[in-house]
Write a protein that holds these residues in place. Sequence first.
Motif, short mmCIF file in Angstrom:
data_model
loop_
_atom_site.label_atom_id
_atom_site.label_comp_id
_atom_site.label_asym_id
_atom_site.label_seq_id
_atom_site.Cartn_x
_atom_site.Cartn_y
_atom_site.Cartn_z
N THR A 104 0.84 -1.20 0.00
CA THR A 104 0.00 0.00 0.00
C THR A 104 0.87 1.25 0.00
O THR A 104 0.61 2.22 -0.74
CB THR A 104 -0.93 -0.01 1.23
OG1 THR A 104 -1.62 -1.25 1.31
CG2 THR A 104 -1.94 1.14 1.15
N ALA A 105 1.93 1.24 0.80
CA ALA A 105 2.85 2.38 0.86
C ALA A 105 3.53 2.61 -0.50
O ALA A 105 3.76 3.76 -0.89
CB ALA A 105 3.89 2.16 1.94
N LEU A 106 3.85 1.53 -1.22
CA LEU A 106 4.49 1.70 -2.53
C LEU A 106 3.60 2.45 -3.50
O LEU A 106 4.10 3.26 -4.30
CB LEU A 106 4.86 0.34 -3.13
CG LEU A 106 5.92 -0.51 -2.45
CD1 LEU A 106 6.43 -1.59 -3.40
CD2 LEU A 106 7.09 0.33 -1.96
N PHE A 107 2.31 2.19 -3.44
CA PHE A 107 1.40 2.94 -4.32
C PHE A 107 1.42 4.43 -3.96
O PHE A 107 1.38 5.29 -4.84
CB PHE A 107 -0.02 2.38 -4.22
CG PHE A 107 -0.19 1.03 -4.85
CD1 PHE A 107 0.12 0.82 -6.18
CD2 PHE A 107 -0.65 -0.05 -4.10
CE1 PHE A 107 -0.03 -0.44 -6.77
CE2 PHE A 107 -0.80 -1.31 -4.68
CZ PHE A 107 -0.49 -1.50 -6.02
N HIS A 108 1.51 4.75 -2.68
CA HIS A 108 1.62 6.15 -2.27
C HIS A 108 2.92 6.77 -2.77
O HIS A 108 2.94 7.92 -3.24
CB HIS A 108 1.55 6.27 -0.75
CG HIS A 108 0.18 6.14 -0.18
ND1 HIS A 108 -0.84 7.00 -0.52
CD2 HIS A 108 -0.33 5.27 0.73
CE1 HIS A 108 -1.94 6.66 0.15
NE2 HIS A 108 -1.66 5.61 0.91
N ILE A 109 4.02 6.02 -2.70
CA ILE A 109 5.31 6.56 -3.14
C ILE A 109 5.28 6.88 -4.63
O ILE A 109 5.84 7.89 -5.07
CB ILE A 109 6.45 5.58 -2.80
CG1 ILE A 109 6.66 5.52 -1.28
CG2 ILE A 109 7.76 5.99 -3.49
CD1 ILE A 109 7.65 4.46 -0.82
N GLU A 110 4.61 6.07 -5.42
CA GLU A 110 4.49 6.36 -6.86
C GLU A 110 3.91 7.75 -7.09
O GLU A 110 4.32 8.47 -7.99
CB GLU A 110 3.60 5.31 -7.54
CG GLU A 110 4.28 3.99 -7.82
CD GLU A 110 5.24 4.04 -9.00
OE1 GLU A 110 5.11 4.95 -9.85
OE2 GLU A 110 6.12 3.16 -9.08
N PHE A 111 2.93 8.13 -6.25
CA PHE A 111 2.26 9.43 -6.40
C PHE A 111 2.93 10.53 -5.58
O PHE A 111 2.34 11.61 -5.40
CB PHE A 111 0.78 9.31 -6.00
CG PHE A 111 -0.05 8.52 -6.95
CD1 PHE A 111 -0.36 9.01 -8.22
CD2 PHE A 111 -0.53 7.26 -6.61
CE1 PHE A 111 -1.13 8.27 -9.10
CE2 PHE A 111 -1.30 6.51 -7.48
CZ PHE A 111 -1.60 7.03 -8.74
N SER A 112 4.12 10.28 -5.07
CA SER A 112 4.84 11.24 -4.21
C SER A 112 4.05 11.57 -2.95
O SER A 112 4.21 12.66 -2.38
CB SER A 112 5.17 12.53 -4.97
OG SER A 112 5.91 12.27 -6.14
#
Length: 468
Positions: free
Chosen positions: A259-267
């Motif tokens: 879930t955190a990786l998806f957030h990182i993609e969007f900065s």
Amino acid sequence: MMAEWCGTNLKNCDGWKNVNLELSTTSNENAKWLDACIRQLVSWSDCESIGGFHKSLENLETSDPDAIMARCFIVGLTGLGTEAAGRDVDFVQKMDKLEKDAEKYGNNREKQHAKAAILWGRGYHHEAAIVWDRILDEHPNDLIAVKFSHDAHFFNGSCSGKLNAIEKVIEKWDKTEPCYSYLHGMYAFGLEESAKYEEAEKQADIALNLNRFDCWASHAKAHVLEMNGRHKEGRDFMYNTENDWRQGWMLATHNYWHTALFHIEFSEYEDALSIFDREVANRFNRTNSLLDMVDASSLLWRLELEGVNVGKERWRKIENLGKYIENHSIFFNDVHLGVALYRQENQETENSLRESLENYSNLPNEDNSQITKNIGLPLYDGMIDYAKGNYDEAVEKMYPIRENVVKIGGSHAQRDMFVQTLIHSAILSRKPENWKRTQNLLLERNSLKSNSILGERLATKFRILHPL
């Protein structure tokens, strides 16, 4: 509760015999605890009505301390759990005793299970996977062999092995068996790691339609959505199903990592940090699991690659790492351990780990020792060089081995941490020959992870620092 089915209609000795999986023990209690343990392991969950997974393991061991299959399960689980290896004295004694007893008292299937578990524990990881696969050729409904084979191929970095082990048995299963649906989740992950994304998503959806609490299937679908660049869909999926997959406590930390990786993609860095603080760090400190350590270390490192100041206090939340430095079960764990120790400024322990790895790499008789020597140490040193700002040295060590990093285990998504670090190193290098390598590295990453917003940020950074 999601896992209460794990404690119902458990197979006694006759029950195992009736499905052609006869046990040599005569203890019906032991037979039932074996069934309870494998059900909970495959579902990554606790059945509270029977005391949960760890209590079930205790009962398995005490109900018949001499039971061969139960001991095969415990030794296999201990080795594949990467918490112990062939340098752990107690573990070695358990393996030695199991080897002798299985030969004397075990039936043929149990002897093969003992062989596989002991091979793994002694460091012969690829041979162990072959033996578990052979068990499945004769006993496709052997769920212990299914699970152990799937995990072994994952740690061996064998995408085709993960896929083939499930593909060859799934049509031979009785669909009324309690754990049948979980095969679809495992099948989905094997397909995803083999870049068969459309088929993988279909299998994940089949698994979740049969059992929405299948957190491994949720995990497989998250992988598909990430690799396809469907980041918004992935983020929404994880939040919309959070109450389902978070109940699989053994995998919950990892699904929060996704879930955190998806957030990182969007900065969306604050959201990712919040997941670390609220879920990842707290869960690791409760479990002290190496799987959770890997997720915690990886998440903070990726945020720092994005330029986020995560703070030393967050790194120091990954506590008590010194006890792992002589483990060396799989190198994938060791490199995450090393970067965490370095970022904690725990120089003495990090130096001890690096020295231990050097000594371990000289062992001629373990698969992982040779991987450590030929791939692991250059990768480890390259990661530490990047942390020190020695970008030229990082590229020099990591670039030649990049196509072989798959051999250390983990998934494509997990190993992307090393890919990103190499790309950053090449961009920040002082040498023009490394700048020229950057475009190829970006293309390699894009061929595996399409439509990556993070990849576009890397390309933009390259263009700004090295305009034509």
